[in-house]
Design a protein around this motif. Structure first.
Motif, PDB file in Angstrom:
ATOM      1  N   ASN A 172       4.513  -2.139  -7.290  1.00  0.00           N
ATOM      2  CA  ASN A 172       5.938  -2.396  -7.110  1.00  0.00           C
ATOM      3  C   ASN A 172       6.196  -2.950  -5.723  1.00  0.00           C
ATOM      4  N   SER A 173       7.369  -3.534  -5.550  1.00  0.00           N
ATOM      5  CA  SER A 173       7.772  -4.066  -4.240  1.00  0.00           C
ATOM      6  C   SER A 173       6.675  -4.930  -3.630  1.00  0.00           C
ATOM      7  N   LEU A 174       6.167  -5.842  -4.412  1.00  0.00           N
ATOM      8  CA  LEU A 174       5.052  -6.672  -3.965  1.00  0.00           C
ATOM      9  C   LEU A 174       5.451  -7.575  -2.812  1.00  0.00           C
ATOM     10  N   LYS A 175       4.488  -7.777  -1.915  1.00  0.00           N
ATOM     11  CA  LYS A 175       4.688  -8.594  -0.730  1.00  0.00           C
ATOM     12  C   LYS A 175       3.700  -9.764  -0.741  1.00  0.00           C
ATOM     13  N   PRO A 176       4.011 -10.842  -0.043  1.00  0.00           N
ATOM     14  CA  PRO A 176       3.060 -11.959   0.010  1.00  0.00           C
ATOM     15  C   PRO A 176       1.673 -11.535   0.499  1.00  0.00           C
ATOM     16  N   GLU A 177       1.615 -10.549   1.383  1.00  0.00           N
ATOM     17  CA  GLU A 177       0.324 -10.102   1.887  1.00  0.00           C
ATOM     18  C   GLU A 177      -0.490  -9.313   0.865  1.00  0.00           C
ATOM     19  N   ASP A 178       0.095  -9.032  -0.293  1.00  0.00           N
ATOM     20  CA  ASP A 178      -0.648  -8.405  -1.394  1.00  0.00           C
ATOM     21  C   ASP A 178      -1.426  -9.448  -2.199  1.00  0.00           C
ATOM     22  N   THR A 179      -1.217 -10.713  -1.900  1.00  0.00           N
ATOM     23  CA  THR A 179      -1.921 -11.773  -2.612  1.00  0.00           C
ATOM     24  C   THR A 179      -3.424 -11.651  -2.397  1.00  0.00           C
ATOM     25  N   ALA A 180      -4.169 -11.579  -3.493  1.00  0.00           N
ATOM     26  CA  ALA A 180      -5.621 -11.397  -3.423  1.00  0.00           C
ATOM     27  C   ALA A 180      -6.185 -11.405  -4.836  1.00  0.00           C
ATOM     28  N   VAL A 181      -7.497 -11.419  -4.915  1.00  0.00           N
ATOM     29  CA  VAL A 181      -8.180 -11.138  -6.177  1.00  0.00           C
ATOM     30  C   VAL A 181      -8.414  -9.632  -6.231  1.00  0.00           C
ATOM     31  N   TYR A 182      -7.978  -9.014  -7.297  1.00  0.00           N
ATOM     32  CA  TYR A 182      -8.097  -7.567  -7.463  1.00  0.00           C
ATOM     33  C   TYR A 182      -9.261  -7.250  -8.408  1.00  0.00           C
ATOM     34  N   TYR A 183     -10.117  -6.325  -7.954  1.00  0.00           N
ATOM     35  CA  TYR A 183     -11.313  -5.959  -8.699  1.00  0.00           C
ATOM     36  C   TYR A 183     -11.262  -4.495  -9.108  1.00  0.00           C
ATOM     37  N   CYS A 184     -11.603  -4.242 -10.340  1.00  0.00           N
ATOM     38  CA  CYS A 184     -11.746  -2.887 -10.843  1.00  0.00           C
ATOM     39  C   CYS A 184     -13.151  -2.381 -10.536  1.00  0.00           C
ATOM     40  N   ASN A 185     -13.272  -1.096 -10.250  1.00  0.00           N
ATOM     41  CA  ASN A 185     -14.569  -0.498  -9.921  1.00  0.00           C
ATOM     42  C   ASN A 185     -14.704   0.861 -10.602  1.00  0.00           C
ATOM     43  N   MET A 186     -15.855   1.079 -11.249  1.00  0.00           N
ATOM     44  CA  MET A 186     -16.153   2.367 -11.880  1.00  0.00           C
ATOM     45  C   MET A 186     -17.613   2.705 -11.591  1.00  0.00           C
ATOM     46  N   PRO A 187     -17.860   3.534 -10.594  1.00  0.00           N
ATOM     47  CA  PRO A 187     -19.242   3.884 -10.262  1.00  0.00           C
ATOM     48  C   PRO A 187     -19.750   5.055 -11.085  1.00  0.00           C
TER      49      PRO A 187
END
Length: 115
Positions: free
Chosen positions: A83-98
């Motif tokens: 929520n309340s996303l900001k321009p600095e949240d721009t990125a590639v988001y990766y899921c991780n399950m170790p």
């Protein structure tokens, strides 16, 4: 080879919301943590949020109060409500399950926050 499949990324305006989800393409045993990382251009990959099997959560300071991670142990699915996303949240988001045998990663989903 089991892969983590992510969905929910996209383009959103500042102040907007997105919900990411991630689930394995097959069966994985021994997952002890589920998390989301992100990597912006020219920057290192960083932890956004994680959740343990007991439900304990951890957030990066930059997203506290705006993002919420949740998980479904039965479905082996992890969500990231943003929520309340900001321009600095721009990125590639990766899921991780170790697991103790292997560290699973998703292929990444692009999140762009822009007008």
């Amino acid at each position: 080879q089991v892969q983590l499949v992510e969905s929910g990324g996209g383009l959103v305006q500042p102040g907007g919301t997105l919900r990411l989800s991630c689930t394995p393409s097959g069966s994985i045993a021994g997952i002890y943590l589920m998390g989301w990382y992100r990597q912006a251009p020219g920057k290192q990959r960083e932890l956004v949020a994680s959740i343990s099997r007991s439900g304990a959560t951890n957030y990066a300071d930059s997203v506290k109060g705006r993002f919420t991670i949740s998980g479904d142990n039965a479905k082996i699915t992890v969500y990231l409500q943003m929520n309340s996303l900001k321009p600095e949240d721009t990125a590639v988001y990766y899921c991780n399950m170790p697991t103790f045998q292997y560290n699973y990663w998703g292929q990444g989903t692009q999140v762009t926050v822009s007008t």
